[in-house]
Design an enzyme around this catalytic site. Structure first.
Site, PDB file in Angstrom:
ATOM      1  N   THR A  17       0.869  -1.185   0.000  1.00  0.00           N
ATOM      2  CA  THR A  17       0.000   0.000   0.000  1.00  0.00           C
ATOM      3  C   THR A  17       0.903   1.231   0.000  1.00  0.00           C
ATOM      4  O   THR A  17       1.609   1.484   0.983  1.00  0.00           O
ATOM      5  CB  THR A  17      -0.923  -0.015   1.231  1.00  0.00           C
ATOM      6  OG1 THR A  17      -1.615  -1.258   1.248  1.00  0.00           O
ATOM      7  CG2 THR A  17      -1.928   1.124   1.166  1.00  0.00           C
ATOM      8  N   LYS A  29      -7.551   0.761  -3.025  1.00  0.00           N
ATOM      9  CA  LYS A  29      -7.001   0.189  -1.789  1.00  0.00           C
ATOM     10  C   LYS A  29      -7.108   1.197  -0.630  1.00  0.00           C
ATOM     11  O   LYS A  29      -7.435   0.842   0.503  1.00  0.00           O
ATOM     12  CB  LYS A  29      -5.539  -0.236  -2.024  1.00  0.00           C
ATOM     13  CG  LYS A  29      -4.770  -0.632  -0.801  1.00  0.00           C
ATOM     14  CD  LYS A  29      -5.403  -1.779  -0.037  1.00  0.00           C
ATOM     15  CE  LYS A  29      -4.555  -2.104   1.202  1.00  0.00           C
ATOM     16  NZ  LYS A  29      -5.310  -2.931   2.152  1.00  0.00           N
ATOM     17  N   LYS A  54       0.056   5.092   8.471  1.00  0.00           N
ATOM     18  CA  LYS A  54       0.609   5.378   7.134  1.00  0.00           C
ATOM     19  C   LYS A  54      -0.517   5.447   6.101  1.00  0.00           C
ATOM     20  O   LYS A  54      -0.576   6.347   5.266  1.00  0.00           O
ATOM     21  CB  LYS A  54       1.602   4.274   6.757  1.00  0.00           C
ATOM     22  CG  LYS A  54       2.035   4.307   5.320  1.00  0.00           C
ATOM     23  CD  LYS A  54       2.429   2.966   4.721  1.00  0.00           C
ATOM     24  CE  LYS A  54       1.527   1.828   4.869  1.00  0.00           C
ATOM     25  NZ  LYS A  54       1.457   0.832   3.843  1.00  0.00           N
TER      26      LYS A  54
HETATM   27  P1  NA7 Z   1       5.854  -5.743   7.357  1.00  0.00           P
HETATM   28  O1  NA7 Z   1       5.625  -7.002   8.110  1.00  0.00           O
HETATM   29  O2  NA7 Z   1       6.269  -4.530   8.092  1.00  0.00           O
HETATM   30  O3  NA7 Z   1       6.882  -6.049   6.182  1.00  0.00           O
HETATM   31  C1  NA7 Z   1       7.459  -5.012   5.446  1.00  0.00           C
HETATM   32  C2  NA7 Z   1       8.525  -5.549   4.518  1.00  0.00           C
HETATM   33  O4  NA7 Z   1       9.130  -4.433   3.845  1.00  0.00           O
HETATM   34  C3  NA7 Z   1       9.652  -6.291   5.229  1.00  0.00           C
HETATM   35  O5  NA7 Z   1      10.073  -7.357   4.411  1.00  0.00           O
HETATM   36  C4  NA7 Z   1      10.729  -5.226   5.323  1.00  0.00           C
HETATM   37  O6  NA7 Z   1      12.039  -5.722   5.419  1.00  0.00           O
HETATM   38  C5  NA7 Z   1      10.547  -4.531   3.993  1.00  0.00           C
HETATM   39  N1  NA7 Z   1      11.156  -3.190   3.970  1.00  0.00           N
HETATM   40  C6  NA7 Z   1      10.822  -2.126   4.737  1.00  0.00           C
HETATM   41  N2  NA7 Z   1      11.595  -1.069   4.436  1.00  0.00           N
HETATM   42  C7  NA7 Z   1      12.451  -1.493   3.465  1.00  0.00           C
HETATM   43  C8  NA7 Z   1      13.483  -0.862   2.733  1.00  0.00           C
HETATM   44  N3  NA7 Z   1      13.767   0.436   2.942  1.00  0.00           N
HETATM   45  N4  NA7 Z   1      14.143  -1.594   1.813  1.00  0.00           N
HETATM   46  C9  NA7 Z   1      13.822  -2.892   1.604  1.00  0.00           C
HETATM   47  N5  NA7 Z   1      12.859  -3.541   2.258  1.00  0.00           N
HETATM   48  C10 NA7 Z   1      12.165  -2.850   3.187  1.00  0.00           C
HETATM   49  O7  NA7 Z   1       4.517  -5.315   6.570  1.00  0.00           O
HETATM   50  P2  NA7 Z   1       3.294  -6.210   6.051  1.00  0.00           P
HETATM   51  O8  NA7 Z   1       3.812  -7.428   5.405  1.00  0.00           O
HETATM   52  O9  NA7 Z   1       2.258  -6.317   7.119  1.00  0.00           O
HETATM   53  O10 NA7 Z   1       2.682  -5.219   4.953  1.00  0.00           O
HETATM   54  C11 NA7 Z   1       3.263  -5.060   3.680  1.00  0.00           C
HETATM   55  C12 NA7 Z   1       2.429  -4.071   2.888  1.00  0.00           C
HETATM   56  O11 NA7 Z   1       1.078  -4.546   2.727  1.00  0.00           O
HETATM   57  C13 NA7 Z   1       2.297  -2.702   3.526  1.00  0.00           C
HETATM   58  O12 NA7 Z   1       2.311  -1.716   2.525  1.00  0.00           O
HETATM   59  C14 NA7 Z   1       0.942  -2.765   4.223  1.00  0.00           C
HETATM   60  O13 NA7 Z   1       0.384  -1.494   4.400  1.00  0.00           O
HETATM   61  C15 NA7 Z   1       0.136  -3.648   3.319  1.00  0.00           C
HETATM   62  P3  NA7 Z   1      12.633  -6.135   6.886  1.00  0.00           P
HETATM   63  O14 NA7 Z   1      12.132  -7.526   7.116  1.00  0.00           O
HETATM   64  O15 NA7 Z   1      12.080  -5.132   7.862  1.00  0.00           O
HETATM   65  O16 NA7 Z   1      14.105  -6.046   6.719  1.00  0.00           O
END
Ligand code: NA7
Length: 298
Positions: free
Chosen positions: A96, A171, A239
């Site tokens: 999202t 969404k 967010k």
């Molecule tokens: P999560 O469980 O907070 O997962 C977020 C993922 O995004 C996680 O794999 C993070 O990696 C990754 N992430 C966050 N910031 C970065 C950056 N800067 N670079 C690369 N990867 C990143 O969220 P959900 O799975 O509950 O939700 C995902 C989406 O669906 C979100 O938009 C919701 O609003 C709906 P990490 O494991 O922290 O290293």
């Protein structure tokens, strides 16, 4: 299209990637925190060291990351997808994020001879594991048709929009229901308890009425149990309310109720509940009413 790249193995991404593996796709994964990939690697997924490396190997890649900044990092970072994207490859982001972010990425990918689609989802990690997410897809029709079988592994119901931002806006509108419904329920719990009506009784009556929604029952139950383990982080709800307000501002649409809703989710994260489920907003409402969590809870 049997080789899929998957980036972002958080609460939602991991069961989605698992589902693709279970359906027989060859899945190459990357996650910023590599340990989260271990259960997938044990099930046969391949590891790549960066989003760039995932893109080099995949005709189709999917991202499921936190927010617009994360998506920009993954796509445009020094080892981002755009460094390794193949001609005619398709990147489907399912997070999202902001409408302007997806519009910018759609343009950039087109200039590079690739395609960017936005396909945000409605549903939680259980729906992801079962393949019953609701998916809104926006962008190039031909690319959508190419990856539709893969998306059908993740969600049976798909709504396609020619214009990419329609899926993004859809969404945000769907999440506006989530934010307002949880607050309606939390307020009802708090007020009901103060005047001697238990949450259990309230849910029973809702269930028998035209006012009911499955979400009231499922979230109502976990709120009664004081179970605030995250299905969807409170910080992500904030967010999404911010994304909604910004999108409405751009469209010159007043959303007055969401000004108040935003403040309540700001308070939720400021109280330190950002890593809990968004239903933890109940604790803020209780505090505002001077109600101890255990007062008349059952
Ligand atoms: P999560 O469980 O907070 O997962 C977020 C993922 O995004 C996680 O794999 C993070 O990696 C990754 N992430 C966050 N910031 C970065 C950056 N800067 N670079 C690369 N990867 C990143 O969220 P959900 O799975 O509950 O939700 C995902 C989406 O669906 C979100 O938009 C919701 O609003 C709906 P990490 O494991 O922290 O290293």
């Amino acid at each position: 299209m049997r080789d899929i790249g998957f980036i972002g193995l958080g609460i939602m991404g991991r069961p989605m990637a698992e589902r693709l593996l279970g359906a027989g796709y060859a899945v190459t994964v990357f996650n910023r925190t590599p340990q989260k990939a271990e259960p997938l690697l044990a099930r046969g997924a391949h590891w790549a060291d960066s989003p760039e490396a995932v893109a080099r190997r995949s005709e189709l890649l999917i991202t499921m990351v936190s927010d617009s900044d994360a998506l920009q990092d993954v796509a445009r970072g020094p080892q981002g997808v755009l460094r390794g994207i193949r001609p005619r490859a398709i990147h489907v982001d399912m997070s999202t994020v902001a409408p302007h972010t997806v519009e910018d990425l759609e343009r950039t990918y087109r200039e590079r001879g690739a395609v960017f689609l936005h396909a945000p989802v409605l549903g939680n990690w259980r729906h992801a594991a079962e393949g019953t997410l609701l998916i809104f897809v926006g962008g190039d029709r031909q690319a959508y048709e190419t990856c539709e079988p893969v998306l059908r592994t993740l969600g049976q119901k798909i709504w396609y929009f020619e214009r990419i931002t329609r899926a993004t806006h859809m969404k945000l509108i769907a999440n506006s229901f989530i934010a307002s419904m949880i607050l309606t329920l939390a307020q009802a719990f708090v007020f009901g308890r103060r005047v001697g009506i238990t949450p259990t009784r309230l849910l029973e009556i809702l269930d028998a009425s035209a006012l009911n929604a499955p979400m009231y029952q499922s979230k109502g139950r976990t709120m009664c149990e004081r179970d605030f383990r995250p299905n969807f982080y409170a910080r992500h709800m904030l967010k999404d309310v911010d994304l909604l307000l910004e999108a409405a501002r751009c469209a010159n649409v007043p959303l007055p109720v969401f000004g108040v809703i935003r403040e309540l989710f700001v308070a939720t994260t400021a109280r330190g509940f950002g890593e809990e489920d968004y239903s933890a907003v109940l604790k803020v409402m209780e505090e505002m009413a001077g109600l101890a969590p255990e007062d008349g809870a059952s």
